[in-house]
Write a protein that holds these residues in place. Sequence first.
Motif, mmCIF file in Angstrom:
data_model
loop_
_atom_site.group_PDB
_atom_site.id
_atom_site.type_symbol
_atom_site.label_atom_id
_atom_site.label_comp_id
_atom_site.label_asym_id
_atom_site.label_seq_id
_atom_site.Cartn_x
_atom_site.Cartn_y
_atom_site.Cartn_z
ATOM 1 N N LEU A 92 -29.555 10.716 54.632
ATOM 2 C CA LEU A 92 -27.960 11.090 54.203
ATOM 3 C C LEU A 92 -27.601 11.571 55.512
ATOM 4 N N PRO A 93 -26.427 11.899 55.809
ATOM 5 C CA PRO A 93 -25.672 12.305 56.958
ATOM 6 C C PRO A 93 -25.962 13.817 56.952
ATOM 7 N N GLU A 94 -25.712 14.468 58.052
ATOM 8 C CA GLU A 94 -25.971 15.825 58.119
ATOM 9 C C GLU A 94 -24.951 16.364 57.311
ATOM 10 N N PHE A 95 -25.286 17.556 56.740
ATOM 11 C CA PHE A 95 -24.448 18.178 55.649
ATOM 12 C C PHE A 95 -24.720 19.810 55.889
ATOM 13 N N ARG A 96 -23.992 20.538 56.707
ATOM 14 C CA ARG A 96 -24.038 21.965 56.920
ATOM 15 C C ARG A 96 -23.618 22.883 55.770
ATOM 16 N N GLU A 97 -24.660 22.840 54.788
ATOM 17 C CA GLU A 97 -24.466 23.571 53.744
ATOM 18 C C GLU A 97 -24.152 25.114 53.835
ATOM 19 N N ASP A 149 -16.575 13.094 57.002
ATOM 20 C CA ASP A 149 -17.624 14.188 57.294
ATOM 21 C C ASP A 149 -17.959 14.785 55.903
ATOM 22 N N PRO A 150 -19.198 15.054 55.373
ATOM 23 C CA PRO A 150 -19.332 15.749 54.317
ATOM 24 C C PRO A 150 -19.016 16.972 54.316
ATOM 25 N N THR A 151 -19.272 17.874 55.414
ATOM 26 C CA THR A 151 -19.248 19.167 55.565
ATOM 27 C C THR A 151 -17.827 19.619 55.808
ATOM 28 N N GLU A 152 -16.917 18.904 56.439
ATOM 29 C CA GLU A 152 -15.504 19.260 56.547
ATOM 30 C C GLU A 152 -14.883 18.953 55.133
ATOM 31 N N ASN A 153 -15.312 17.859 54.516
ATOM 32 C CA ASN A 153 -14.846 17.702 53.089
ATOM 33 C C ASN A 153 -15.007 18.957 52.354
ATOM 34 N N ALA A 154 -16.193 19.273 52.353
ATOM 35 C CA ALA A 154 -16.854 20.579 51.377
ATOM 36 C C ALA A 154 -16.156 21.630 51.837
ATOM 37 N N MET A 160 -18.385 6.486 53.331
ATOM 38 C CA MET A 160 -18.352 5.318 52.809
ATOM 39 C C MET A 160 -18.083 4.004 53.604
ATOM 40 N N THR A 161 -16.938 4.691 54.530
ATOM 41 C CA THR A 161 -16.690 3.835 55.848
ATOM 42 C C THR A 161 -16.299 4.573 56.927
ATOM 43 N N ASP A 162 -16.095 4.135 58.090
ATOM 44 C CA ASP A 162 -15.616 4.654 59.208
ATOM 45 C C ASP A 162 -14.102 4.528 59.455
ATOM 46 N N GLU A 163 -13.660 3.419 58.810
ATOM 47 C CA GLU A 163 -12.304 3.054 59.206
ATOM 48 C C GLU A 163 -11.253 3.911 58.439
ATOM 49 N N GLU A 164 -10.202 4.250 59.157
ATOM 50 C CA GLU A 164 -9.113 5.029 58.755
ATOM 51 C C GLU A 164 -8.275 4.290 57.537
ATOM 52 N N ASN A 216 -24.267 8.336 45.629
ATOM 53 C CA ASN A 216 -23.461 7.317 45.220
ATOM 54 C C ASN A 216 -24.639 6.392 44.430
ATOM 55 N N HIS A 217 -24.345 6.267 43.191
ATOM 56 C CA HIS A 217 -25.718 5.397 42.281
ATOM 57 C C HIS A 217 -25.811 4.178 42.755
ATOM 58 N N ASP A 218 -24.892 3.478 43.561
ATOM 59 C CA ASP A 218 -25.203 2.150 44.057
ATOM 60 C C ASP A 218 -25.324 2.183 45.402
ATOM 61 N N THR A 219 -25.112 3.070 46.242
ATOM 62 C CA THR A 219 -25.555 3.359 47.635
ATOM 63 C C THR A 219 -26.102 4.503 47.927
ATOM 64 N N PRO A 220 -27.550 4.695 47.594
ATOM 65 C CA PRO A 220 -27.932 6.135 47.602
ATOM 66 C C PRO A 220 -28.247 6.754 48.995
ATOM 67 N N GLN A 221 -27.749 6.268 50.142
ATOM 68 C CA GLN A 221 -27.725 6.652 51.378
ATOM 69 C C GLN A 221 -26.505 7.512 51.779
ATOM 70 N N MET A 222 -25.794 7.699 50.632
ATOM 71 C CA MET A 222 -24.441 8.227 50.802
ATOM 72 C C MET A 222 -24.327 9.404 49.652
ATOM 73 N N TYR A 223 -23.809 10.390 50.280
ATOM 74 C CA TYR A 223 -23.343 11.533 49.361
ATOM 75 C C TYR A 223 -22.245 11.195 48.198
ATOM 76 N N HIS A 224 -22.202 11.646 47.193
ATOM 77 C CA HIS A 224 -21.347 11.783 46.042
ATOM 78 C C HIS A 224 -20.942 13.293 45.972
ATOM 79 N N LEU A 225 -19.812 13.796 46.265
ATOM 80 C CA LEU A 225 -19.583 15.178 46.024
ATOM 81 C C LEU A 225 -18.665 15.338 44.955
#
Length: 310
Positions: free
Chosen positions: A300-305, A18-23, A68-72, A40-49
Amino acid sequence: MTQLQVKGLHHFTAIAGDPTENAKFYVNTLGMRMVKKTVNHDTPQMYHLFYGDKRGTPGSGITFFPGMTDEEGEDGAGMITELGLRIPEGSIDYWKERLDEEEVDYTVKEWRGADSISFEDPDGLSLRLVPDETDDYTTWEDSTVPEKNQIRGMHHVTASVHDSEDLAPILEEIGLEEVEEYGNRYFQGEDGSGVEVNETDKHGNSGKGTVHHVAFKAAEDEEEIEMWREKLQSIGMRPSPAISRKYFTSTYAKTAVGILFEFSSMGPGYSADESVEELGSSLVLPERYEDAREQIEASLPEFREEEINR
């Protein structure tokens, strides 16, 4: 070609959830600054933080691909399995108290002859705080951590391999020097950052909490990156074409053990499209995606800035 030598670590990119928890963890808990919010320059539907010191000085930057993936993920041979971060000498007690307050589980361990603090981020990425002085950083006055205790950038990465001899010659070829051992072999650049080589038979898999690649300070400009491409080819690696990421230019090459190395230029830096005061305050897109900004932002996914310290 032999005069080309990396100076140390440039940045590091890992896979997050999750981008919020990461930030929240890297900015609010560890006190680092978000110096760039892009895709992500190759997959713009993904954040790069991107996180770092006040200016995003090369060597301070750690970056993530959230979602990038849901896999652990699980660490194993052929992977970077730990990120070491510099803290000032005498800061161990401060960081123990801070991690206690933030309810982050940690252990204090001797590492290469001195105490360090080992813990994981919310996705299970292994981190280590290592007391080590450096002048190659700029403190951030708005950090949640006092300036005298702030993280000073990357100290080391740990590369896990079946046999250290499968990686050691490459590290020496690119300009890292093997230094006195405290258990695992260790290869250091002139800026004091380095690569620890850990032998393991464990099998791992890519996923959340694992490392995508590690980048080295290699060049001043794109012309020198082209020289690096020739050098890497001469030692049996297969480098990518030189790729501009706007903030630096790089070539990528996968090692024989499966770890992806990036060789990066030192500039122009993260202020290429934002002032130092505004770093990380807005979503910056590569120019080729600007016409699709509305669609990209909607994907883009939810990001609670509002939950992130600024």
